[in-house]
Design a protein around this motif. Sequence first.
Motif, mmCIF file in Angstrom:
data_model
loop_
_atom_site.group_PDB
_atom_site.id
_atom_site.type_symbol
_atom_site.label_atom_id
_atom_site.label_comp_id
_atom_site.label_asym_id
_atom_site.label_seq_id
_atom_site.Cartn_x
_atom_site.Cartn_y
_atom_site.Cartn_z
ATOM 1 N N ARG A 45 39.969 22.102 54.583
ATOM 2 C CA ARG A 45 39.303 23.360 54.913
ATOM 3 C C ARG A 45 39.952 24.525 54.175
ATOM 4 N N GLN A 46 39.089 25.429 53.693
ATOM 5 C CA GLN A 46 39.544 26.650 53.057
ATOM 6 C C GLN A 46 38.882 27.848 53.732
ATOM 7 N N GLY A 47 39.555 28.987 53.653
ATOM 8 C CA GLY A 47 39.024 30.191 54.259
ATOM 9 C C GLY A 47 37.872 30.775 53.455
ATOM 10 N N LEU A 48 37.379 31.946 53.919
ATOM 11 C CA LEU A 48 36.277 32.608 53.233
ATOM 12 C C LEU A 48 36.745 33.167 51.894
ATOM 13 N N PRO A 49 35.871 33.197 50.900
ATOM 14 C CA PRO A 49 36.257 33.772 49.604
ATOM 15 C C PRO A 49 36.631 35.240 49.770
ATOM 16 N N PRO A 50 37.732 35.692 49.158
ATOM 17 C CA PRO A 50 38.135 37.100 49.284
ATOM 18 C C PRO A 50 37.158 38.010 48.543
ATOM 19 N N LYS A 51 37.066 39.258 49.038
ATOM 20 C CA LYS A 51 36.196 40.231 48.390
ATOM 21 C C LYS A 51 36.988 41.320 47.668
ATOM 22 N N THR A 52 38.196 41.582 48.158
ATOM 23 C CA THR A 52 39.056 42.578 47.517
ATOM 24 C C THR A 52 40.470 42.020 47.400
ATOM 25 N N ALA A 53 41.271 42.677 46.581
ATOM 26 C CA ALA A 53 42.658 42.233 46.412
ATOM 27 C C ALA A 53 43.439 42.368 47.712
ATOM 28 N N ASN A 54 43.043 43.331 48.541
ATOM 29 C CA ASN A 54 43.748 43.533 49.807
ATOM 30 C C ASN A 54 43.519 42.394 50.795
ATOM 31 N N ASP A 55 42.487 41.593 50.561
ATOM 32 C CA ASP A 55 42.266 40.395 51.389
ATOM 33 C C ASP A 55 43.309 39.322 51.097
ATOM 34 N N ILE A 56 44.015 39.476 49.993
ATOM 35 C CA ILE A 56 44.947 38.440 49.534
ATOM 36 C C ILE A 56 46.394 38.908 49.592
ATOM 37 N N LEU A 57 46.628 40.125 49.066
ATOM 38 C CA LEU A 57 47.998 40.625 48.896
ATOM 39 C C LEU A 57 48.153 42.014 49.491
ATOM 40 N N VAL A 58 49.394 42.356 49.818
ATOM 41 C CA VAL A 58 49.772 43.722 50.167
ATOM 42 C C VAL A 58 51.123 43.995 49.526
ATOM 43 N N PRO A 59 51.453 45.275 49.284
ATOM 44 C CA PRO A 59 52.763 45.585 48.704
ATOM 45 C C PRO A 59 53.897 45.045 49.566
ATOM 46 N N GLY A 60 54.938 44.583 48.879
ATOM 47 C CA GLY A 60 56.094 44.027 49.563
ATOM 48 C C GLY A 60 56.153 42.515 49.520
ATOM 49 N N MET A 61 55.048 41.869 49.146
ATOM 50 C CA MET A 61 55.035 40.407 49.100
ATOM 51 C C MET A 61 55.738 39.899 47.837
ATOM 52 N N GLN A 62 56.588 38.910 48.016
ATOM 53 C CA GLN A 62 57.175 38.203 46.865
ATOM 54 C C GLN A 62 56.273 37.029 46.545
ATOM 55 N N ILE A 63 55.776 36.976 45.321
ATOM 56 C CA ILE A 63 54.769 35.992 44.935
ATOM 57 C C ILE A 63 55.196 35.284 43.656
ATOM 58 N N TRP A 64 54.357 34.372 43.217
ATOM 59 C CA TRP A 64 54.547 33.681 41.942
ATOM 60 C C TRP A 64 53.417 34.041 40.995
ATOM 61 N N LEU A 65 53.770 34.229 39.745
ATOM 62 C CA LEU A 65 52.794 34.505 38.692
ATOM 63 C C LEU A 65 52.764 33.350 37.708
ATOM 64 N N ARG A 66 51.615 33.191 37.088
ATOM 65 C CA ARG A 66 51.483 32.222 36.009
ATOM 66 C C ARG A 66 50.583 32.828 34.957
ATOM 67 N N GLN A 67 50.979 32.679 33.705
ATOM 68 C CA GLN A 67 50.157 33.208 32.627
ATOM 69 C C GLN A 67 49.174 32.133 32.190
ATOM 70 N N HIS A 68 47.894 32.477 32.259
ATOM 71 C CA HIS A 68 46.843 31.516 31.910
ATOM 72 C C HIS A 68 45.843 32.210 31.005
ATOM 73 N N GLN A 69 45.660 31.640 29.812
ATOM 74 C CA GLN A 69 44.757 32.203 28.817
ATOM 75 C C GLN A 69 45.083 33.676 28.553
ATOM 76 N N ASN A 70 46.389 33.942 28.409
ATOM 77 C CA ASN A 70 46.903 35.278 28.075
ATOM 78 C C ASN A 70 46.664 36.323 29.162
ATOM 79 N N GLU A 71 46.332 35.880 30.355
ATOM 80 C CA GLU A 71 46.174 36.788 31.486
ATOM 81 C C GLU A 71 47.076 36.333 32.629
ATOM 82 N N TRP A 72 47.567 37.314 33.406
ATOM 83 C CA TRP A 72 48.421 36.977 34.545
ATOM 84 C C TRP A 72 47.566 36.559 35.722
ATOM 85 N N GLN A 73 48.035 35.534 36.400
ATOM 86 C CA GLN A 73 47.275 34.934 37.494
ATOM 87 C C GLN A 73 48.192 34.719 38.693
ATOM 88 N N LEU A 74 47.700 35.048 39.897
ATOM 89 C CA LEU A 74 48.431 34.705 41.113
ATOM 90 C C LEU A 74 48.543 33.192 41.189
#
Length: 816
Positions: free
Chosen positions: A392-421
């Motif tokens: 099961r997966q949740g509902l698709p996010p509509k805004t970035a605030n549905d996913i992240l807020v300032p203060g979160m330590q996250i991981w980045l990955r560069q994919h096709q020359n763009e940064w990706q969560l």
Amino acid sequence: MTILKRALQFFITCTILSLLTLLSLYYYVKSDIPSVNVLKEVQLQTPMQVFTKDGKLINQFGEKRRIPVKIEDIPQPLIDAILATEDNRFYEHFGIDPIGIVRSFIVLVSTGEKKQGASTITMQLARNFFLTREKAYIRKVKEIFIALHIEQLLSKDEILALYLNKIELGNRAFGIGAAAQVYYGKELNELTLPQMAMIAGLPKAPSALNPIRNATRAKARRNVVLGRMYKEKYIDRSSYEKAKNAPITAQRHGAEIELYAPYISEMVRAYMVERYGTDKAYNSGFRVFTSVESDIQAAAQQALVNNLHKYDMRHGYRGPEKTLWQFESETPWTEQAILAHLKSVKEIAPLHAAVVTSISEQSATVLAKSGAYHTIKWAGLSWARAFISQTRQGLPPKTANDILVPGMQIWLRQHQNEWQLSQYPTLSSALVSLDPQDGRIKALVGGYSFTQSQYNRATQAKRQVGSNIKPFIYSAAMESDYSLATIINDAPINHWDKSQRYAWRPRNSPDVYSGPIRIRRALAQSKNVVSVRLLQGVGLHQSADHLLKFGFQDEDINRSESLALGSAAMTPLEMARGMSTFANGGHLIDPYFISEIQDAYGNTLGSAQPLIACDEEQLEMNAHTCAPQVISEQNAFLVSSAMHSAIWGGGSWRHKTGWTGTGWRAQNLKRRDLSGKTGTTNESIDTWFSGFNHNVLTTVWVGFDDASKPLGRVSYNNNLGKNQLVGAESGAISAQPAWIEFMRTALNNQPLAPIEPPPGLISVRIDLKTGLLSHKNDHTSRFEYFEPGTVPTKYVLDKGASTPFDDPLPIQDELF
């Protein structure tokens, strides 16, 4: 005359006393003087280096960094710098320098301190090999006697070469070859005069004078060396002034790893330690060339990583690693505080640690561990609906605030020359690619990250193989006079097991049945119940024994009817080896991962001598070089041909009789020379794809390390549009995409290499519905290959054609 006579007597007396003193000293220390004969066959402590087949360094093992060099390969200015600084009369004295000893003695008498040594290069070599650096008179005496022995045994060039390769130069660099690489990342012949002088100044105090730890003292020492070179006329005034004013350019350089391939290099390390012992393997300077090709290996690693991230992303975002401050209720951290925190975070490539600093409607700004700010656009965020469970997966996010807020330590990955969560994949995988003609491993990856886990799933993980077992079951059937045109009833089985007192009901996946079906199509569409019926028809033990021909271990083969569905457990390497038999005409090859072993100076100590898949002519001429033939060439071709249909399907789409095999996605490669087979176990715990042409065979496995954890299923994500992989995870969805991505590179610019039909097969036109002979030349028929004795003897009726199952007592159904 009396004075001269007394002077002569005094001189003779002193000479005799000196000789007696030296003789006494010699006998006093004789028992402590080691034999210097070992220098003739000295083994410098040089690390083992591991390379790809095409010569790119992939790893290095050993405590000391040393790159042995021959005297003729050392630039003359570097030799001049060493001699000018350490022993300018090296080529003139006999191991000890009387002038230097007198000078040192005068300093000692005048100051009362041992400020100046008198060690020649030969004496330093004696100390480096046999003694300590302790400043004691008895050690100096031993040093002198050993130096005299060395001068008798070796030439001056041999002594100098040993010295320059042995000497400690700081930062774990031993020898000038390693120092050039460690401090400048260069070969010796690429060094400038100031850089050579810098290295020449290090023997005096490698730790205190090295330019990385103390650039000021290192520069002063370098200029002393340059001054000595100028004084001894090795360089002119102009060169001296220019070099003296040159900046310090030294930086710390690791071994020049050109392609990091830790799983295959660890296999090499373990093999070399087992063969030579730990000390010799690590310190003898072995140069091991693996069988992998650098571009193919890099593609395998990238394909595996990409595939695991794709699985992880479609199953949802599990959230941040941690939250440094609560948005709107706590004061945001300063940039300095964030970077100080990130400094302690261990990164595992290709992921980068970062902290969210601000959010826009459909983007996020983050501060990475590198100190750089990056923007994650919506394309790099929109996948991140919440992970609820594997199914099961949740509902698709509509805004970035549905996913992240300032203060979160996250991981980045560069994919096709763009940064990706991104996030660490919880899933595991392995990939093995080899040349089926001789067993050469072209690429091998044992997991997402060697840093994260050194467990090599390619060679160590025995996992249930699911439908990847079916080609071997069908091979057993071909050997028992079945053919690709044989009709088998694809219908549910309800088998009562008296011993277990329960009914075994194997099902197709999906739970759809086609009724009477040809064996070719049954294998291509991975019909479970047909595989069971074939195993029953051939016989359980006969089928299991047939599997042993492919190199599988008897203890890994479950001798029950579930064997037909893949209950056997094998490693990806074992599976790749077995599958190779269908690609090479029936030969069982031995995979190998080391092509050549050289010593520290490039002399070949051994090279791979694999047994190859021979044709009849090769077999007659050089039978001893041929891999054993375990199934007939005809059997191997028939199975590979059916596996070709697993990718390309059959029938006529124009006449609405077309059908696809389970590996149809490989059609994206647009190559008609490929055969393949998916594999999925119960509840999608293990997923596989194995595919090949004549020259390349690749097996991919995907699953959790926890063998009880299913891969689950995925719902549609409205943010991602078409071409999504949805539904239950399976070999075609979980494993095959990595196979396709890898093979796109592995087969790039390679000519078609289909599995050609061998002599001895008979090709006749059959009716697609009944498997009987056909006079028609339309969409209802096709040419099929048969071994002698298995060709149908009847023609299908033009009207009202029947199948064997319409008979009162079906011939094939009697077997079940």
